[in-house]
Enzyme design. Structure first.
Site, PDB file in Angstrom:
ATOM      1  N   GLY A 242       0.328  -1.042  -0.195  1.00 31.44           N
ATOM      2  CA  GLY A 242      -0.107  -0.020   0.140  1.00 31.44           C
ATOM      3  C   GLY A 242       1.007   1.180  -0.686  1.00 31.44           C
ATOM      4  O   GLY A 242       0.391   2.093   0.301  1.00 31.44           O
ATOM      5  N   GLU A 276       4.305  -5.979   1.725  1.00 31.41           N
ATOM      6  CA  GLU A 276       4.559  -6.487   0.520  1.00 31.41           C
ATOM      7  C   GLU A 276       3.725  -5.572  -0.758  1.00 31.41           C
ATOM      8  O   GLU A 276       2.706  -4.694  -1.077  1.00 31.41           O
ATOM      9  CB  GLU A 276       2.636  -7.384   0.692  1.00 31.41           C
ATOM     10  CG  GLU A 276       2.466  -8.581   1.524  1.00 31.41           C
ATOM     11  CD  GLU A 276       1.724  -9.314   2.127  1.00 31.41           C
ATOM     12  OE1 GLU A 276       0.776  -8.895   1.525  1.00 31.41           O
ATOM     13  OE2 GLU A 276       1.529 -10.136   2.764  1.00 31.41           O
ATOM     14  N   ARG A 279       2.829  -1.408  -6.234  1.00 36.25           N
ATOM     15  CA  ARG A 279       3.087   0.699  -6.472  1.00 36.25           C
ATOM     16  C   ARG A 279       3.683   1.020  -6.125  1.00 36.25           C
ATOM     17  O   ARG A 279       4.905   1.395  -7.562  1.00 36.25           O
ATOM     18  CB  ARG A 279       1.714   0.675  -6.428  1.00 36.25           C
ATOM     19  CG  ARG A 279       1.760   1.733  -6.630  1.00 36.25           C
ATOM     20  CD  ARG A 279       0.652   3.093  -6.269  1.00 36.25           C
ATOM     21  NE  ARG A 279      -0.646   2.439  -5.785  1.00 36.25           N
ATOM     22  CZ  ARG A 279      -2.030   2.284  -6.397  1.00 36.25           C
ATOM     23  NH1 ARG A 279      -1.641   3.132  -7.807  1.00 36.25           N
ATOM     24  NH2 ARG A 279      -2.712   1.623  -5.935  1.00 36.25           N
ATOM     25  N   CYS A 345     -16.313   2.648 -25.781  1.00 33.46           N
ATOM     26  CA  CYS A 345     -17.878   3.009 -26.479  1.00 33.46           C
ATOM     27  C   CYS A 345     -18.609   3.186 -25.054  1.00 33.46           C
ATOM     28  O   CYS A 345     -19.202   2.289 -24.678  1.00 33.46           O
ATOM     29  CB  CYS A 345     -18.204   2.611 -27.416  1.00 33.46           C
ATOM     30  SG  CYS A 345     -18.119   2.382 -29.657  1.00 33.46           S
ATOM     31  N   GLU A 346     -18.056   4.262 -24.175  1.00 28.91           N
ATOM     32  CA  GLU A 346     -18.284   3.999 -23.201  1.00 28.91           C
ATOM     33  C   GLU A 346     -18.573   5.853 -22.352  1.00 28.91           C
ATOM     34  O   GLU A 346     -16.742   6.340 -23.472  1.00 28.91           O
ATOM     35  CB  GLU A 346     -17.696   3.422 -21.290  1.00 28.91           C
ATOM     36  CG  GLU A 346     -17.782   2.121 -22.079  1.00 28.91           C
ATOM     37  CD  GLU A 346     -19.638   1.812 -20.989  1.00 28.91           C
ATOM     38  OE1 GLU A 346     -19.767   2.442 -20.590  1.00 28.91           O
ATOM     39  OE2 GLU A 346     -19.427   0.025 -21.351  1.00 28.91           O
TER      40      GLU A 346
HETATM   41  C1  LIG Z   1      -2.729  -5.459  -3.713  1.00 27.70           C
HETATM   42  C2  LIG Z   1      -2.123  -5.860  -2.471  1.00 27.70           C
HETATM   43  C3  LIG Z   1      -0.927  -5.202  -2.120  1.00 27.70           C
HETATM   44  C4  LIG Z   1       0.238  -4.531  -2.258  1.00 27.70           C
HETATM   45  O1  LIG Z   1      -0.517  -2.859  -2.525  1.00 27.70           O
HETATM   46  P1  LIG Z   1       0.007  -1.911  -3.160  1.00 27.70           P
HETATM   47  O2  LIG Z   1      -0.798  -0.979  -2.637  1.00 27.70           O
HETATM   48  O3  LIG Z   1       0.202  -2.176  -4.760  1.00 27.70           O
HETATM   49  O4  LIG Z   1       1.781  -1.794  -3.112  1.00 27.70           O
HETATM   50  C5  LIG Z   1       0.028  -5.844  -0.790  1.00 27.70           C
HETATM   51  N1  LIG Z   1      -0.738  -6.885  -0.216  1.00 27.70           N
HETATM   52  C6  LIG Z   1      -2.002  -8.252  -0.750  1.00 27.70           C
HETATM   53  C7  LIG Z   1      -2.943  -8.504   0.641  1.00 27.70           C
HETATM   54  C8  LIG Z   1      -2.499  -7.258  -1.125  1.00 27.70           C
HETATM   55  O5  LIG Z   1      -3.900  -7.211  -2.273  1.00 27.70           O
END
Ligand SMILES: *Cc1c(COP(=O)(O)O)cnc(C)c1O
Length: 423
Positions: A242, A276, A279, A345-346
């Site tokens: 995130g 994790e 982005r 087409c949206e």
């Molecule tokens: C999507 C997701 C992420 C990555 O989120 P980012 O915003 O891309 O860093 C990490 N862990 C889980 C469980 C996710 O579903």
């Protein structure tokens, strides 16, 4: 311009390669990624958490192309996957089972079985129902499955769009905070699943470290309760992804404050901290290059129609996300106020409304910034549009890492003559 992108005599370059060279050779629309930018983002993060027992598990869904996965593997990352398809990709890209954590709110029995057989590092279980299915699967194939419980920590985050928030009570993700101890107690009597850790993932595009600190405290508290009751010894605390990036909304996460939040979890003896990011590692490395097809004037508005559409890049339509749009050939002051739209087409098929951009003509190339994450991986064939190509630039070289789909690809799995099956 994001790192990796510079102008030379007006022309926009990705590292050492001109974007119009790529557009001429590969066609448009095309996603272009800078390998060096991905390396730099990985190193920035690694430097921020240096000295902490942190391991990076790249979130595959942000950009799941094999060459990107292989690049991140070469840097030392593991992966976080959310489907059997992503398991397939991770294994194809050379990751070992022990490099993989498996998240997701709706894993099927078949997906759980494949993951357990592949020897993944952990199954991040999101419900009591999933735990029961996993216990059955593991029992049947005679393996003890390593389980991390994904907790819904009830921590709110302020992301640019509500669809990218996941860690509040009542959302579909994770096991509610007040159920976790009960689940851990139940697990202590289960023979084929082993509780090894706790996880949380709060959402995406988070620009403030405070929610991470709150989540870390919640996980530490639960860990102590679980160990206090002798239910399990926990060796993994996974704080999810995130991490917000710039350009999309102007804010970005302060990495040293983020590292301080991780330190709360890392202070627990005997744990490894997993993160994790998706982005953060890939968004700014990528641009979407598209050619202007037409301009028209309607109802007092200028409309620029490009050859890329919402099927190629859906974030503006889905999340109202903001992406800077540049001319690939000119650094002239933007003088044109226009809606930049695709051919689909949206009415929801747009990249920007009422945006000031360079005064482009049909045939010119436009470049959407920070599209390396949730760009190609969310592309579809809507309007029977073949998905675009992906190109990786490394220094002065470039390579097509995903071929453009063909019209034949669109119908390859279909038939006009159904082979009926009698019930
Ligand atoms: C999507 C997701 C992420 C990555 O989120 P980012 O915003 O891309 O860093 C990490 N862990 C889980 C469980 C996710 O579903």
């Amino acid at each position: 311009m994001p790192a990796g992108y510079t102008r030379r005599d007006g022309a926009l370059f990705c590292d050492g390669v001109a974007l119009d060279t790529i557009a001429d050779r590969v066609g448009t629309p095309v996603y272009v990624y800078s390998a060096n930018t991905i390396r730099n983002q990985y190193q920035r993060l690694a430097a921020a958490v240096e000295g902490l027992p942190v391991h990076v598990h790249y979130s595959v869904k942000a950009n799941s192309s094999l060459a990107i996965l292989a690049l991140l593997r070469s840097l030392g990352a593991g992966v976080d996957i959310v489907s059997g398809g992503e398991l397939h990709r991770a294994l194809e890209a050379g990751f070992a089972g022990s490099d993989i954590v498996f998240s997701g709110v709706g894993k099927t029995p078949a997906e759980l079985e494949r993951a357990v057989r592949a020897g993944v590092r952990s199954i991040n279980v999101e419900s009591e129902g999933e735990l029961a299915v996993l216990q059955d699967v593991a029992h049947r194939i005679g393996v003890v499955a390593p389980v991390v419980l994904r907790v819904n920590p009830d921590v709110a985050v302020d992301t640019p769009h509500p669809y990218t928030r996941t860690g509040e009570r009542g959302m579909k993700f994770g096991i509610p905070l007040d159920r976790v101890i009960a689940v851990a107690r139940a697990m202590s009597h289960m023979t084929d699943v082993k509780l090894i850790g706790l996880a949380s993932h709060l959402g995406s595009q988070i620009g403030d470290a405070t929610p991470y600190a709150l989540a870390a405290k919640a996980l530490v508290q639960l860990k102590r309760e679980i160990e206090g009751e002798n239910l399990a010894q926990l060796t993994t605390l996974d704080l999810g992804g995130g991490l917000g990036v710039t350009d999309d909304d102007g804010s970005s996460l302060d990495l040293s404050a983020y590292a301080d939040a991780l330190r709360i979890a890392a202070a627990e003896p005997g744990v490894e901290i997993l993160i994790e990011p998706g982005r953060f590692l890939v968004a700014e490395s990528g641009v979407l290059v598209t050619r202007v097809l037409y301009r028209k004037h309607s109802g007092g508005k200028e409309i620029v129609i490009t050859d890329a559409g919402m099927n190629d890049f859906i974030r503006p339509s889905l999340y109202a996300s903001h992406h800077a749009i540049d001319s690939a050939s000119s650094d002239a002051e933007p003088t044109l106020r226009a809606n930049i739209v695709g051919p689909v087409c949206e009415s929801g098929d747009f990249f920007a409304n009422n945006r000031l951009i360079a005064d482009v003509a049909p045939g010119d190339l436009l470049v959407l910034r920070a599209t390396g994450a949730y760009g190609y991986s969310m592309a579809s064939n809507y309007n029977s549009r073949p998905r675009p190509a992906e190109v990786l630039v490394d220094g002065s070289r470039f390579a097509v890492i995903t071929e453009r789909e063909s019209d034949a690809d669109l119908t390859r799995r279909e038939t006009f003559a159904p082979d009926w099956i009698e019930d």
